[in-house]
Motif scaffolding. Structure first.
Motif, mmCIF file in Angstrom:
data_model
loop_
_atom_site.group_PDB
_atom_site.id
_atom_site.type_symbol
_atom_site.label_atom_id
_atom_site.label_comp_id
_atom_site.label_asym_id
_atom_site.label_seq_id
_atom_site.Cartn_x
_atom_site.Cartn_y
_atom_site.Cartn_z
ATOM 1 N N MET A 1 -0.492 -9.408 -0.942
ATOM 2 C CA MET A 1 -0.582 -10.814 -1.027
ATOM 3 C C MET A 1 -0.363 -11.717 0.091
ATOM 4 O O MET A 1 1.028 -11.714 0.520
ATOM 5 C CB MET A 1 0.302 -11.264 -2.335
ATOM 6 N N THR A 4 0.892 -12.367 5.670
ATOM 7 C CA THR A 4 1.995 -11.768 6.217
ATOM 8 C C THR A 4 2.218 -10.320 5.636
ATOM 9 O O THR A 4 2.641 -9.564 6.251
ATOM 10 C CB THR A 4 3.292 -12.652 5.374
ATOM 11 N N THR A 5 2.034 -10.168 4.370
ATOM 12 C CA THR A 5 2.176 -8.750 3.933
ATOM 13 C C THR A 5 0.842 -7.695 4.456
ATOM 14 O O THR A 5 1.151 -6.567 4.674
ATOM 15 C CB THR A 5 2.289 -8.616 2.500
ATOM 16 N N ALA A 8 2.175 -7.067 7.627
ATOM 17 C CA ALA A 8 3.344 -6.157 7.378
ATOM 18 C C ALA A 8 2.659 -4.674 6.880
ATOM 19 O O ALA A 8 3.236 -3.783 7.354
ATOM 20 C CB ALA A 8 4.276 -6.829 6.264
ATOM 21 N N SER A 9 1.939 -4.823 6.207
ATOM 22 C CA SER A 9 1.427 -3.536 5.783
ATOM 23 C C SER A 9 0.738 -2.776 6.771
ATOM 24 O O SER A 9 0.640 -1.510 6.832
ATOM 25 C CB SER A 9 0.595 -3.199 4.406
ATOM 26 N N VAL A 11 1.615 -3.139 10.005
ATOM 27 C CA VAL A 11 2.753 -2.500 10.688
ATOM 28 C C VAL A 11 3.435 -1.347 10.154
ATOM 29 O O VAL A 11 3.281 -0.040 10.674
ATOM 30 C CB VAL A 11 3.906 -3.413 10.699
ATOM 31 N N VAL A 12 3.461 -1.289 8.667
ATOM 32 C CA VAL A 12 4.142 -0.562 7.629
ATOM 33 C C VAL A 12 3.064 0.670 7.716
ATOM 34 O O VAL A 12 3.535 1.833 8.120
ATOM 35 C CB VAL A 12 4.575 -0.982 6.602
ATOM 36 N N GLY A 13 1.918 0.524 7.642
ATOM 37 C CA GLY A 13 0.987 1.434 7.362
ATOM 38 C C GLY A 13 0.852 2.292 8.896
ATOM 39 O O GLY A 13 0.950 3.628 8.872
ATOM 40 N N THR A 16 3.896 4.360 8.804
ATOM 41 C CA THR A 16 4.026 5.435 7.928
ATOM 42 C C THR A 16 3.227 6.520 8.509
ATOM 43 O O THR A 16 3.694 7.826 8.652
ATOM 44 C CB THR A 16 3.337 5.138 6.590
ATOM 45 N N PRO B 55 3.782 1.117 0.966
ATOM 46 C CA PRO B 55 3.898 0.397 2.367
ATOM 47 C C PRO B 55 4.891 -0.714 2.129
ATOM 48 O O PRO B 55 5.943 -0.972 2.967
ATOM 49 C CB PRO B 55 2.517 -0.320 2.577
ATOM 50 N N TYR B 58 8.280 0.976 2.124
ATOM 51 C CA TYR B 58 8.609 1.339 3.468
ATOM 52 C C TYR B 58 9.087 0.227 4.392
ATOM 53 O O TYR B 58 9.887 0.273 4.910
ATOM 54 C CB TYR B 58 7.288 2.122 4.050
ATOM 55 N N ALA B 59 8.288 -0.756 4.034
ATOM 56 C CA ALA B 59 8.641 -2.259 4.940
ATOM 57 C C ALA B 59 9.900 -2.542 4.689
ATOM 58 O O ALA B 59 10.932 -2.899 5.381
ATOM 59 C CB ALA B 59 7.630 -3.230 4.428
ATOM 60 N N LEU B 289 10.448 -4.119 15.029
ATOM 61 C CA LEU B 289 10.212 -3.870 13.555
ATOM 62 C C LEU B 289 10.898 -4.228 12.469
ATOM 63 O O LEU B 289 10.522 -4.522 11.272
ATOM 64 C CB LEU B 289 9.549 -2.540 13.293
ATOM 65 N N THR B 293 9.575 -6.846 9.687
ATOM 66 C CA THR B 293 9.269 -6.207 8.190
ATOM 67 C C THR B 293 10.257 -7.097 7.447
ATOM 68 O O THR B 293 9.809 -7.573 6.390
ATOM 69 C CB THR B 293 9.619 -4.949 8.060
ATOM 70 N N ALA B 296 8.299 -10.427 6.902
ATOM 71 C CA ALA B 296 7.356 -10.376 5.948
ATOM 72 C C ALA B 296 7.858 -10.070 4.472
ATOM 73 O O ALA B 296 7.296 -10.773 3.557
ATOM 74 C CB ALA B 296 6.468 -8.709 6.370
ATOM 75 N N LEU B 300 6.948 -12.392 1.388
ATOM 76 C CA LEU B 300 6.367 -11.794 0.201
ATOM 77 C C LEU B 300 7.191 -12.411 -1.199
ATOM 78 O O LEU B 300 6.547 -12.768 -1.979
ATOM 79 C CB LEU B 300 6.444 -10.179 0.114
#
Lengths: 432, 321
Positions: A1, A4-5, A8-9, A11-13, A16, B55, B58-59, B289, B293, B296, B300
């Motif tokens: 959503m 930003t996410t 974020a995802s 980045v996070v992806g 990971t 994710p 993880y964030a 990071l 995060t 972020a 969210l």
């Protein structure tokens, strides 16, 4: 959503993936030896394959393979490389060789201790020339760089040098009569601007939206006044802004703004509107990196003659390096080092000047004609990084917007200095 | 459709359902359906968990560390969050996000309602709808790039204004006007997007309701208030949520209107998305990071909270017609 996410995802992806890859590669890594790979290595380039620099590099790589039998696996990554290198290093997937500007190499790898010390390259012989690399690349280009955690400033070996200056059309009669000889002090520059104004020409074309090129005036003035911008930015108390020399430099910039020497409408356009106005002769000077000559090559009128000066009183010209770097975790570092020395041969490096129309760090390779002035400027005994290397988020969070407000005439020199001081204090409080 | 099956008490007697099924209250079809529930939903849930929940988790974990993406991760606990809220730049970003959401949303929906009012009774309304919808097909970046040309001091917009006698037009592209320009583009594209959706709901409202209201002497505004609004309420509520969620995503418009070749947009125009981006992909320095995060996660949490509250506020009993 929300984006930003998404970011974020992203980045996070990436993170990971990096973590997974780390786990996998932790089992399989172990420095590969050059003997096994036969001198072959992987190279990620900041250029896209259709750019002239890529052509010069490609020609040298073909020659290298023919001469040594070593296979070079090239990826023409483009400028995104600076964003990809960190995750690649973390995942142990980094190339053996990559290239970028010195600030990107330092910011993304060297400052985190992830760049190999290339001092040994300086001792390598340049093939067919019987001199070590240290003799063809002036030491001043390394001396200006910040040191990495291990104390080395040899993490990037340059093959192209860039500087920032005030460019002008030397054959323009209005400019020639306003500036019979380059001004030696700030008042002299203002006099040139006044003469241009009287002749109906604006003194300076400026992309008002861009903090970086416009702040170079302030940066050079600070340099002239003996203020180191990196030290200024690193002062957590903000007291460095109380130095009267800082206010004086700001007041000198203010004279350009308040004196009406900036091209009308500069605060309401977007790049490249004012660059176009400059080539159309509506203003005399345009501050930028020397790549501007290549940028405007197709739009300048016949008879255009590029020349450049530094803002008066500047003690040392800016230099930006574009060069090779090797990640500390590279598996075929020795082979990559060998190629760096190979590319620095005059016959190969000349391609950066003849094909890519840029300046090389070797003084025995003449710059393209329109950059002759710039090459002469770079012959100064010392050079410096723009903003003395101050960078990172200090620029967007402290300097940039305050400078733009000042440059647009919304704040005075004193207000600008006070605002920067205050913002710098909160900036350092939130850096953790 | 499902009611005849889900409502056994009424039909049990007629169909002579056995004691056993009556006791459990589950028919054969329902049992079958329940058996198929997991095989059919599991793939979607797995994809959702892997691509979204993991994710985010993880964030959340990363946001508790200081990490450059390469080296070791330093435990920071909640310090990233406290630093964020002490950073005036982040507070401005949050405020800008809310400003785009609330002001942009209000203008968009007021315009959409006004257009609905007109479009319902207008000829060639399908054509008009297509015209309205068109801007939302165009990538936002095109506007960002075109703006430099359209709104330059000697550009077409100012030339056109001159025809109407405006001799001192505003400095469209100055840094002060950055957020209003972004807002304007946003409202323009979003209005074209939400109007057709609301109109599709309005088209389902039977004409006799309007005719009856007209006979009772209701004007266009009253018809809108007492018929259109209540009858299309469900769709409007969904649109409001969609807007809230999408307004937080705004990113490329700010970057394109405000950024230059060398620099990010002025920091006073950042929203949380841009803030996250600049922390995660800084120029000439290693990524932060942890704070990226954390920012972020904060946004969210903010959008989740606002969406839940909005859903509560907009909940109405559906009007049946």
């Amino acid at each position: 959503m929300g984006r930003t996410t998404v970011s974020a995802s992203r980045v996070v992806g990436a993170a990971t993936a990096v973590a997974l890859a780390l786990a996998v590669s932790a089992c399989s890594s172990g420095a590969g030896d050059d003997a096994k790979s036969g001198g072959s290595f992987t190279y990620w380039s900041m250029w896209r394959s259709d750019e002239p620099q890529a052509k010069a590099l490609k020609a040298a790589i073909d020659d290298f393979t023919a001469a040594t039998g070593a296979k070079v696996t090239i990826t023409w990554a483009g400028r995104d490389i600076a964003k990809k290198i960190g995750p690649a290093i973390a995942a142990n997937q980094a190339p053996d060789l990559w290239d970028e500007s010195d600030d990107k190499v330092y910011g993304t790898t060297a400052s985190a201790g992830q760049a190999l010390d290339l001092s040994p390259v300086l001792q390598l012989q340049v093939p067919e020339e019987n001199v070590p690399v240290s003799q063809v690349i002036p030491a001043k280009y390394f001396d200006m760089l910040p040191k990495d955690p291990s104390g080395s400033n040899h993490y990037v070996i340059p093959y192209e040098v860039v500087t920032n200056a005030m460019f002008y059309h030397a054959a323009d009669p209005a400019v020639a009569s306003a500036m019979p000889s380059p001004p030696t002090d700030w008042a002299g520059l203002l006099k040139v601007c006044d003469a241009l104004k009287a002749a109906g020409k604006a003194c300076i074309a400026s992309e008002g939206e861009d903090p970086w090129t416009n702040a170079l005036y302030f940066d050079y003035l600070l340099n002239g006044a003996g203020v180191n911008v990196a030290q200024l930015s690193a002062d957590k108390s903000g007291a460095a802004w109380d130095n009267p020399a800082v206010l004086t430099a700001a007041q000198q910039v203010e004279q350009l703004v308040k004196g009406g020497h900036l091209i009308p409408g500069y605060d309401a356009t977007k790049f490249p509107a004012q660059e176009t106005n400059w080539t159309a002769g509506k203003a005399a000077f345009y501050m930028d990196g020397n790549y501007v000559t290549a940028e405007v090559a197709k739009q300048v009128p016949a008879g255009w003659k590029t020349a450049s000066i530094l803002p008066p009183t500047a003690k040392a010209p800016d230099a930006g390096l574009i060069g090779f770097a090797i990640p500390k975790r590279a598996k075929n570092a020795a082979a990559a080092q060998k190629f760096i020395a190979f590319f620095l041969q005059k016959k190969h490096l000349s391609g950066i000047s003849t094909t890519a129309l840029n300046i090389t760090p070797r003084t025995d390779i003449p710059a393209p004609a329109e950059l002759a002035d710039v090459q002469k400027t770079l012959e100064a005994p010392t050079v410096r990084l723009s903003f003395d290397g101050a960078g990172g988020s200090w620029l967007p969070k402290v300097l940039n917007e305050n400078y733009l407000d000042f440059w647009h005439g919304k704040t005075t020199a004193a207000q600008f200095v006070a605002k920067c001081k205050a913002d710098q204090v909160t900036y350092w409080q939130t850096q953790g | 459709m499902a009611t005849t099956i889900d409502n056994p008490p009424r039909t049990d007697a007629v169909r002579g359902r056995s004691e056993r099924t009556a006791r459990t209250g589950v028919g054969p079809l329902e049992r079958q359906r329940r058996r198929m529930f997991w095989p059919f939903t599991a793939p979607a849930l797995i994809v959702y968990a892997v691509l979204f929940i993991a994710p985010v988790g993880y964030a959340l974990w990363t946001s508790l560390y200081k990490w450059d993406g390469m080296g070791a991760m330093d435990w920071r606990g909640l310090q990233n969050y406290t630093l964020l809220f002490r950073d005036p730049r982040f507070r401005t970003s949050l405020f800008n996000t809310l400003e785009l959401m609330v002001i942009g949303g209000t203008i968009t929906f007021v315009l959409s309602f006004a257009l609905t009012l007109v479009l319902r009774e207008m000829r060639a309304k399908l054509f008009a709808r297509s015209v309205l919808f068109f801007p939302s097909l165009v990538n936002g970046m095109v506007f960002g790039i075109a703006a430099g040309f359209l709104f330059s001091p000697t550009g077409p917009v100012n030339q056109a204004l001159k025809l109407f006698g405006v001799t001192t037009p505003p400095k469209w592209l100055s840094t002060d006007n950055l957020l209003p320009m972004v807002l304007g583009t946003l409202v323009w594209t979003a209005t074209g997007y939400y109007t057709p959706i609301i109109m599709a709901a309005v088209d389902q409202i039977p004409d006799y309701l309007y005719e009856a209201a007209e006979l009772d002497g209701a004007g266009p505004f009253q018809r809108f208030r007492h018929i259109t609004l209540p009858c299309a309420w469900d769709v409007i509520a969904v649109c409001a949520v969609l807007w809230t969620v999408s307004s937080v995503k705004i990113f490329e418009l700010i970057l394109l209107y405000g950024g230059s070749t060398d620099a990010y947009p002025p920091v006073s125009s950042w929203n949380t998305a841009v803030y996250v981006y600049t922390e995660a992909f800084p120029q000439g320095t290693v990524p932060r990071l942890g704070t990226a995060t954390a920012a972020a996660i904060v946004s969210l949490a903010m959008v989740t909270l606002i969406t839940v509250v909005l859903r509560r506020l907009l909940r109405r009993d559906p009007v049946e017609y």
